[in-house]
Motif scaffolding. Structure first.
Motif, short mmCIF file in Angstrom:
data_model
loop_
_atom_site.label_atom_id
_atom_site.label_comp_id
_atom_site.label_asym_id
_atom_site.label_seq_id
_atom_site.Cartn_x
_atom_site.Cartn_y
_atom_site.Cartn_z
N ASP A 182 8.88 -6.54 -5.45
CA ASP A 182 8.69 -7.20 -6.74
C ASP A 182 8.76 -6.20 -7.90
O ASP A 182 7.98 -6.28 -8.84
CB ASP A 182 7.36 -7.96 -6.77
CG ASP A 182 6.16 -7.04 -6.55
OD1 ASP A 182 6.36 -5.83 -6.33
OD2 ASP A 182 5.02 -7.54 -6.60
N ALA A 183 9.71 -5.27 -7.81
CA ALA A 183 9.94 -4.31 -8.89
C ALA A 183 8.69 -3.46 -9.17
O ALA A 183 8.34 -3.24 -10.33
CB ALA A 183 10.41 -5.01 -10.16
N TYR A 184 8.02 -3.02 -8.12
CA TYR A 184 6.89 -2.09 -8.22
C TYR A 184 5.65 -2.72 -8.84
O TYR A 184 4.74 -2.00 -9.27
CB TYR A 184 7.28 -0.83 -9.02
CG TYR A 184 8.53 -0.16 -8.54
CD1 TYR A 184 8.50 0.72 -7.46
CD2 TYR A 184 9.76 -0.41 -9.15
CE1 TYR A 184 9.66 1.33 -7.01
CE2 TYR A 184 10.92 0.20 -8.70
CZ TYR A 184 10.87 1.07 -7.63
OH TYR A 184 12.02 1.68 -7.17
N GLN A 185 5.58 -4.05 -8.88
CA GLN A 185 4.44 -4.69 -9.53
C GLN A 185 3.20 -4.67 -8.63
O GLN A 185 2.22 -4.01 -8.92
CB GLN A 185 4.78 -6.13 -9.92
CG GLN A 185 5.96 -6.25 -10.88
CD GLN A 185 5.69 -5.57 -12.21
OE1 GLN A 185 4.69 -5.84 -12.85
NE2 GLN A 185 6.58 -4.69 -12.63
N ALA A 186 3.23 -5.43 -7.54
CA ALA A 186 2.03 -5.58 -6.70
C ALA A 186 2.28 -5.25 -5.24
O ALA A 186 1.32 -5.02 -4.50
CB ALA A 186 1.48 -7.00 -6.83
N THR A 187 3.54 -5.25 -4.81
CA THR A 187 3.83 -5.00 -3.39
C THR A 187 4.29 -3.57 -3.17
O THR A 187 4.78 -2.91 -4.08
CB THR A 187 4.92 -5.95 -2.88
OG1 THR A 187 6.14 -5.70 -3.60
CG2 THR A 187 4.51 -7.40 -3.06
N GLY A 188 4.15 -3.13 -1.94
CA GLY A 188 4.69 -1.84 -1.55
C GLY A 188 3.78 -0.67 -1.82
O GLY A 188 2.73 -0.80 -2.45
N CYS A 189 4.19 0.50 -1.30
CA CYS A 189 3.39 1.70 -1.45
C CYS A 189 4.16 2.90 -0.93
O CYS A 189 5.21 2.76 -0.31
CB CYS A 189 2.09 1.58 -0.65
SG CYS A 189 2.36 1.41 1.13
N TYR A 190 3.62 4.07 -1.21
CA TYR A 190 4.10 5.29 -0.59
C TYR A 190 3.65 5.37 0.86
O TYR A 190 2.54 4.94 1.22
CB TYR A 190 3.54 6.52 -1.32
CG TYR A 190 4.22 6.87 -2.62
CD1 TYR A 190 5.53 7.37 -2.64
CD2 TYR A 190 3.56 6.71 -3.83
CE1 TYR A 190 6.14 7.70 -3.83
CE2 TYR A 190 4.16 7.06 -5.03
CZ TYR A 190 5.47 7.54 -5.02
OH TYR A 190 6.08 7.87 -6.20
N ASN A 191 4.53 5.92 1.68
CA ASN A 191 4.16 6.38 3.03
C ASN A 191 3.50 5.28 3.85
O ASN A 191 4.02 4.18 3.95
CB ASN A 191 3.30 7.63 2.90
CG ASN A 191 3.96 8.68 2.00
OD1 ASN A 191 5.17 8.75 1.91
ND2 ASN A 191 3.14 9.49 1.33
N LEU A 192 2.30 5.58 4.40
CA LEU A 192 1.58 4.60 5.22
C LEU A 192 0.30 4.15 4.54
O LEU A 192 -0.70 3.83 5.19
CB LEU A 192 1.25 5.20 6.60
CG LEU A 192 2.44 5.73 7.40
CD1 LEU A 192 1.98 6.26 8.76
CD2 LEU A 192 3.52 4.69 7.60
N LEU A 193 0.32 4.12 3.20
CA LEU A 193 -0.89 3.80 2.44
C LEU A 193 -1.14 2.31 2.29
O LEU A 193 -2.06 1.90 1.58
CB LEU A 193 -0.84 4.48 1.06
CG LEU A 193 -0.83 6.02 1.12
CD1 LEU A 193 -0.72 6.62 -0.28
CD2 LEU A 193 -2.08 6.55 1.81
N CYS A 194 -0.32 1.51 2.92
CA CYS A 194 -0.55 0.07 2.98
C CYS A 194 0.14 -0.45 4.24
O CYS A 194 0.81 0.30 4.95
CB CYS A 194 0.01 -0.64 1.72
SG CYS A 194 1.82 -0.56 1.58
N SER A 195 -0.03 -1.71 4.50
CA SER A 195 0.63 -2.33 5.64
C SER A 195 2.09 -2.57 5.29
O SER A 195 2.40 -3.43 4.48
CB SER A 195 -0.06 -3.64 5.99
OG SER A 195 0.59 -4.26 7.07
N GLY A 196 3.01 -1.80 5.89
CA GLY A 196 4.42 -1.93 5.56
C GLY A 196 5.28 -1.18 6.56
O GLY A 196 5.67 -1.73 7.60
N PHE A 197 5.56 0.10 6.28
CA PHE A 197 6.41 0.91 7.13
C PHE A 197 5.77 1.10 8.50
O PHE A 197 4.57 1.39 8.60
CB PHE A 197 6.67 2.26 6.47
CG PHE A 197 7.70 3.10 7.18
CD1 PHE A 197 9.06 2.95 6.90
CD2 PHE A 197 7.32 4.06 8.11
CE1 PHE A 197 10.00 3.72 7.54
CE2 PHE A 197 8.27 4.85 8.76
CZ PHE A 197 9.62 4.67 8.48
#
Length: 474
Positions: free
Chosen positions: A302-317
């Motif tokens: 969402d264009a860096y608004q609320a989703t995503g993160c660096y590295n493993l700092l959230c549930s993602g990669f």
């Protein structure tokens, strides 16, 4: 000591044989009056919560008695002391509705809750020479598996690599990161994760924004504080990208600025629905607390608004490799007019499952971004971008001196300017292909510039970077 017991003590010290009936009746009336006064005063003190007045009345009535025991003055002094302490104690009472935890206490609670969420139990911890703690976490307990889509699942097996994939001459080095220089490794079935500390989160602009890039949506980022020197391709469907990226240690002059070099794989518009997966190296004092170049990943939907993160700092990669710690310092690094070092990075879409995989160095699969994280990237990318980015906060009222790349302009060339080489993209049929229709962009060429070229050894390449503030970049 209540008034009933005190009254009893007073009469017990009189000689009953010398007291007339009149005096006895008078004494009993006084006792009843004192008891009533004590009762009324006790009710009043409950209503007004004024213990000091109660204590003072006790002391006043006791002065009428001329035959008190010797210990009583000390006891009255104790009551007086208690009367002064009790108002202070009342402020810490849990029933006092005016008490509220301070903002700092609430912030500390949020930080500790976030740390408990990010830092998973480890079966081994490795101390790095740069101060990092690397936790060896069971693969299925890493942060990605907090996501509802992955609950109870395990990391996927490696996918088929793109056709035409080879190491392109990258130097094979056993150790890529400082933490592994000691020879310590994480056991099979675990992944190395850089431990997040309370200090890491406290450096962030807010607890909520910790681990995320500052918000910005860009095509030309002039005025946003983010400045780029990049090449990019668009106008087609892309299923991955590959490049060798020269590693340096650029100077970052402000805590809230960074300098990075990376690959972007992009889909959607430069609005609220921008999807990206990103990988490269960065120097970020705010995120890591030092000036080492560190291997990193990023994603957003969402264009860096609320989703995503660096590295493993959230549930993602989802990490699958036990030799590479995302967020850990890269070693060795390039030296001006000296030895050069670069890392190979490749991102591509698994034709079978649709996840976006990441390879580091000569064939080390790091892990993948699950397809369910995305909207547009669930299908394919519409743009691929390579190059450098810095943040110019103008905190001193003029352009930052934060460096990009080596801190030297592209025109200085090999061993002096930073470079990308062997740029390629992946097509719909999982083939690695050279770039066509390349575009070049330097937001502020007097601060950071870029020059591209092509030869038989490096394929498509470019030099880029600069010092930031200088005579032509005020």
């Amino acid at each position: 000591m209540d008034m009933k017991r005190y009254s009893g003590l007073r009469t017990n010290h009189r000689n009953e044989a010398f007291v007339s009936g009149y005096q006895q009746r008078r004494t009993r009336r006084r006792q009843r009056q004192c008891i009533q006064e004590n009762h009324h005063h006790h009710v009043a003190s409950q209503q007004t919560t004024s213990p000091p007045n109660h204590s003072l009345k006790l002391a006043s009535s006791s002065s009428q008695n001329t035959s008190l025991p010797l210990f009583l003055p000390a006891f009255i002094a104790f009551l007086l002391l208690l009367s002064f302490i009790s108002p202070v104690l009342s402020h810490s009472s849990p029933t006092n509705q005016t008490f509220r935890p301070g903002p700092e206490l609430l912030k500390l609670r949020r930080i500790r809750a976030l740390l408990n969420k990010i830092n998973k139990p480890s079966i081994k911890t490795i101390q790095s020479t740069d101060g990092d703690l690397i936790d060896c976490v069971l693969s299925h307990q890493q942060p990605a598996f907090d996501h509802p889509e992955l609950k109870g699942k395990k990391p996927l097996d490696p996918p088929e690599r793109p056709k035409g994939h080879k190491d392109n001459g990258e130097e094979v080095i056993e150790s890529f990161q400082l933490w592994s220089d000691s020879g310590e490794t994480c056991p099979e079935g675990t992944v190395p994760i850089r431990r997040t500390t309370e200090q890491d989160i406290l450096r962030a602009s807010s607890v909520r924004r910790f681990g995320r890039k500052p918000r910005r949506v860009r095509r030309d980022s002039t005025g946003s504080g983010h400045e780029h020197a990049v090449v990019f391709v668009n106008g087609d469907q892309y299923y991955g990208a590959k490049a060798g990226i020269n590693v340096w240690t650029p100077k970052v002059t402000d805590e809230y600025e960074f300098s990075l070099s990376q690959i972007w794989v992009i889909a959607g518009s430069f609005g609220h629905d921008l999807n990206t997966v990103e990988a490269g190296w960065q120097v970020s004092p705010e995120l890591y607390g030092d000036n080492y170049p560190r291997f990193f990943t990023y994603w957003t939907t969402d264009a860096y608004q609320a989703t995503g993160c660096y590295n493993l700092l959230c549930s993602g990669f989802v990490q699958t490799n036990n030799r590479i710690a995302i967020g850990a310092a890269i070693s060795p690094r390039s030296a001006y007019n000296g030895r050069q070092f670069d890392i190979g990075l490749m991102v591509w879409k698994d034709p079978k499952h649709g996840h976006w995989w990441l390879e580091f160095g000569p064939g080390l699969l790091v892990g993948y971004w699950p397809a369910y994280l995305f909207s547009h990237l669930r299908s394919h990318a519409s743009m691929v971008q390579f190059g450098g980015e810095i943040v110019n906060s103008r905190s001193r009222g003029y352009h930052t001196g934060t460096q990009m790349g080596s801190g030297h302009f592209a025109g200085e060339g090999f061993r002096k300017a930073a470079y990308f080489r062997n740029l390629q993209v992946v097509d719909w049929d999982n083939n690695l292909l050279p770039l066509t229709n390349i575009h070049q962009l330097a937001d502020h060429p007097n601060c950071y510039d870029i020059t591209q070229g092509h030869n038989n050894v490096w394929g498509t390449y470019f030099y880029y970077g600069g010092p930031g503030r200088n005579i032509r970049c005020p």
